[in-house]
Design a protein around this motif. Structure first.
Motif, mmCIF file in Angstrom:
data_model
loop_
_atom_site.group_PDB
_atom_site.id
_atom_site.type_symbol
_atom_site.label_atom_id
_atom_site.label_comp_id
_atom_site.label_asym_id
_atom_site.label_seq_id
_atom_site.Cartn_x
_atom_site.Cartn_y
_atom_site.Cartn_z
ATOM 1 N N ARG A 41 0.665 -1.235 -0.025
ATOM 2 C CA ARG A 41 -0.097 -0.130 -0.124
ATOM 3 C C ARG A 41 0.991 1.338 0.057
ATOM 4 N N GLN A 57 2.340 1.943 -3.146
ATOM 5 C CA GLN A 57 1.505 2.163 -4.322
ATOM 6 C C GLN A 57 1.204 3.656 -3.910
ATOM 7 N N GLU A 58 0.814 4.170 -2.915
ATOM 8 C CA GLU A 58 0.472 5.584 -2.590
ATOM 9 C C GLU A 58 1.586 6.430 -2.798
ATOM 10 N N ASP A 88 3.483 10.048 -9.484
ATOM 11 C CA ASP A 88 2.941 10.177 -10.926
ATOM 12 C C ASP A 88 2.208 11.437 -11.100
ATOM 13 N N ALA A 146 1.908 6.822 -6.714
ATOM 14 C CA ALA A 146 0.671 7.688 -7.004
ATOM 15 C C ALA A 146 0.909 9.181 -6.990
#
Lengths: 269, 556
Positions: free
Chosen positions: A230, A233-234, A240, A237
């Motif tokens: 998690r 991934q965060e 990005d 993000a």
């Protein structure tokens, strides 16, 4: 930024693609498509597949486009800047109009030399929290290395054709295509360095802040199991969304052979 | 600071090889047009919306444009759209998605909406926004570059779930996001686990029960923004009201949430004129009604209350239920009474309400929507209207989507009246009609609000007329008086009634009323109980109203 004259643009597009114009009046354009244009634009792949398989001649459609908003209730397809059809056309152009080799039209009875230019149109995109684009049109004289910005403006003034005019010959470039292109890139990079990039700084600062928030959130989280996943991934993000970047893309480009006279004029202006 | 720089290295090699192979190259015209179209489609400014220029056929409202801009510019594409019902959250979301697509920032998107709204979203995105959205059908399309609309339930099914969680979405949207408020649910887990760049949560009720609802929603968008769970509850408590009372929290939330209220939009909303049409039963009908009340009270079972209610709607509705009762219950104690009564119904004249409908509609060309609770009444009304030369089309929640659209079209272009049994036709917009007859009132006020919402919404240019039919000296009189008039449902444009009912732990108003009628020995008793119920609701309603006004005053 909208097209200045959409109607003319459409007309030119279909003429350039060898379609017959059946009617052209006050914002209404009726076109007889060719096979190729029908395949590209009318979204009926099964029809064309079927026709070709059976060896029949297909029947390309006639289409009526309406560009005058006052006439949009009439029969035909209303085309405006946002309509999907126009963007479909734009898409065909990104491949159709990408590479070129052109010659200046010269009326002459003597042997005349034409000078090679590399012309490339760039789209520079600045992406951070927000995004903007900038267009750069660059011409490079492949004999003397002279560079011209806003080259398209110059070319728009000249008569150009796809075949070499009578009595003309081309001079072989002194600068190779690839190194010419490299000079352009170097020019753009220098140009970028001279700019002030507060947009990027802002985005970068924001990126650091958001990363801290995510770290903090997961610090005392009890979601042990998926924690690693998690968290990564965060973080990804966040990157990005905020990592500032500049993309230098080519819209299109090619070799242009221009007369000595024009070449000099372009460089001295 | 580190700016990432990417160059196009492919182009020049391609050009070189094309020139060497003497391939056919572009003419000047096409080359020039390609350049022109690139100039036209590039966005030279960081800020501002370009999407509206692409959508000249849509009239956006100022607050919709403002909200979209705010989400793109200030929230960087992650936010909660929490406008009040009917202000166009969908439109704001469409604008934002369109803006990102035009700027080339979104290519792959996942849009999760309630199953019943999937088609509507697909249509709206395609027609209004020219966004080529598709709905997930049998063949999965998850791994392609596209804009997919599906329901949360479909998406989290094991067959799809794993594939979806592998995808990297540029944009994820969740409609009715208040369903995610609980962080322990599968839905919540699933949405958290999605790989997403931009993300919009749409809900009219960002805080439904507990203050932590908002914490959970914000944690999907910006984990850590409101601190960790413990910090949050320590700092702001659990009281829902703190969302509006706590200045610090309010400010924090405003950075991730857009909320427009009707009164802030500065739009002239067309008015709602609500009129109760009192109908008197004919003498025969009244006698029959009284007798039925008597018979059904003798053998009180769960559905006996229904028969009298149906008689207030049509003879047909009542007759069908009674026939079923008689046929299916061999042990029925007062079967004879019922059978005699059925014969009596057959003798009754036309229903007093139906005559009233004719009276109201006959002398005008205006379109009307009639809502009834019963299919038998729907058939009867259609026939009866036809007898009087009035054209009508039926509408039912159970119709397929295509049939609903077809009926809508028939109604718009040919028929004067649409007779519907259910507001459930979510997504069927009937703004071209501005008259509605509630032939019989639903006992659940939410359903009435939904009915009215079909016509009193954006795009309605006329004042809306609502006619509520009720028969005097029947249970309808009680329901109308006590429930509807007291709650003042008709005057409030948007009810947050569902929240209030949830708060009061009233799951189903209809059942509540039914049991009141059922369990009361006399009319008077039923009346008092109904009175109590509506007092409780209207008290809670006032509480909400105060809280809400307090919140909006401080934020403006």
């Amino acid at each position: 930024m909208a097209l200045e004259n959409l109607h003319e643009f459409l007309n030119d597009y279909f003429v350039a693609n060898k379609c017959d114009i059946l009617e052209n009046d006050n914002g209404k354009l009726k076109v007889q498509l060719t096979d190729k244009m029908d395949e590209w634009l009318m979204n009926r792949p099964f029809y064309w597949q079927y026709v070709k398989k059976l060896g029949y001649a297909g029947e390309p459609m006639q289409v009526t486009f309406i560009t005058n908003p006052d006439r949009r209730d009439e029969d035909g397809e209303w085309i405006h800047f946002g309509s999907p059809r126009l963007h479909q056309i734009f898409n065909t152009l990104t491949t159709q109009g990408k590479f070129t080799k052109l010659f200046e039209q010269v009326e002459t009875a003597q042997r005349t030399a034409l000078v090679p230019w590399l012309v490339v149109n760039f789209r520079i995109s600045y992406t951070g929290k927000h995004k903007k684009d900038e267009i750069q049109s660059i011409g490079l004289h492949l004999i003397n290395g002279g560079m011209k910005i806003n080259m398209m403006d110059e070319l728009e003034q000249l008569p150009l054709q796809s075949s070499i005019p009578d009595f003309c010959y081309t001079i072989t470039p002194m600068i190779k295509l690839k190194s010419g292109y490299q000079r352009m890139i170097t020019y753009i990079e220098k140009y970028l360095q001279k700019q002030e990039h507060s947009w990027a700084q802002e985005s970068w600062d924001h990126l650091q802040e958001e990363k801290k928030l995510v770290e903090h959130f997961y610090q005392d989280s009890d979601e042990e199991e998926q924690y690693e996943n998690r968290f990564d991934q965060e973080m990804q993000a966040v990157e990005d969304r905020y990592q500032p970047q500049i993309n230098i893309d080519v819209i299109n480009g090619g070799i242009f052979y221009l007369s000595q006279l024009q070449s000099t004029k372009i460089l001295t202006e | 600071m580190n700016i990432q720089l990417n160059r196009d290295d492919q182009f020049i090699d391609d050009l070189d090889s094309k020139l060497n192979n003497e391939e056919k190259l572009s003419s000047w015209d096409l080359f020039h047009m390609s350049y022109q179209s690139s100039v036209a489609t590039s966005t030279p400014e960081f800020k501002g919306l370009t999407a509206p220029n692409h959508l000249p056929h849509v009239n956006f409202l100022q607050h919709q444009l403002d909200s979209a801009q705010q989400v793109v510019e200030e929230m960087n594409g992650r936010g909660i759209l929490a406008d009040e019902v009917g202000l166009g959250k969908t439109i704001e979301a469409g604008l934002i998605l369109k803006e990102y697509m035009i700027r080339g920032l979104v290519k792959k998107a996942l849009i999760l909406v309630p199953a019943s709204l999937v088609n509507q979203w697909v249509n709206e995105l395609n027609q209004k926004f020219y966004i080529p959205a598709i709905s997930q059908r049998k063949r999965p399309v998850w791994d392609q570059q596209n804009i997919v609309v599906t329901s949360l339930d479909t998406a989290k099914r094991p067959v799809h779930r794993d594939v979806i969680l592998e995808q990297e979405y540029d944009f994820v949207l969740i409609d009715e996001a208040h369903k995610l408020k609980n962080h322990k649910t599968k839905n919540y887990e699933f949405v958290r686990a999605l790989k997403k760049k931009y993300c919009l949560l749409l809900t009219a009720t960002p805080v439904q029960n507990k203050l932590t609802d908002i914490f959970n929603l914000v944690s999907i968008l910006k984990p850590g923004y409101l601190g960790s769970y413990d910090e949050f509850t320590k700092k702001f408590g659990r009281d829902r009201k703190n969302l509006f009372n706590d200045g610090k929290l309010k400010q924090l939330v405003q950075n991730v949430m857009v909320r427009n209220r009707r009164e802030d939009t500065g739009i002239d909303w067309t008015k709602r004129h609500v009129k109760t049409i009192w109908v008197d039963f004919t003498e025969d009908e009244q006698e029959a009604y009284d007798e039925l009340s008597h018979i059904s009270r003798e053998t009180s079972n769960f559905s006996s209350i229904t028969y009298t209610r149906e008689l207030c709607s049509s003879r047909e509705a009542c007759y069908l239920s009674l026939r079923k009762l008689v046929n299916e219950n061999n042990e029925l104690p007062n079967r004879d009474d019922y059978e005699a009564f059925m014969q009596r119904i057959e003798q009754l004249p036309h229903h007093a309400k139906a005559d009233k409908v004719i009276e109201l509609i006959q002398n005008t060309d205006e379109k009307f929507i009639i809502f009834t609770e019963y299919r038998a009444t729907q058939f009867y009304l259609q026939w009866y209207l036809q007898q009087h030369g009035i054209s009508s089309v039926p509408f039912r929640g159970g119709f397929k989507r295509s049939k609903k659209d077809w009926m809508r079209q028939l109604f718009e272009n040919h028929a004067q009246v649409l007779i519907a049994t259910e507001a459930g036709g979510e997504g069927i917009n009937l703004q071209f009609c501005n008259n509605m007859i509630n032939y019989d009132l639903p006992w659940n006020p939410m359903r009435l609000e939904q009915r009215i919402g079909r016509i009193h919404r954006f795009g309605q240019e006329q004042d809306v007329h609502i006619y509520n039919f009720a028969i005097r000296n029947t249970m309808e009189e009680h329901v109308l008086h006590l429930l509807y008039e007291k709650i003042k449902l008709f005057e409030r444009v948007v009810g947050n009634l569902d929240d209030i009912l949830a708060d009061l732990d009233i799951g189903d108003v209809e059942k509540e009323i039914q049991s009141i009628f059922q369990e009361s020995a006399t009319d008077g008793e039923a009346k008092i109980k109904l009175e109590n119920l509506s007092s409780v609701i209207s008290y809670a309603q006032n509480q909400y109203l105060e809280e809400d006004q307090h919140g909006s005053r401080e934020s403006s």
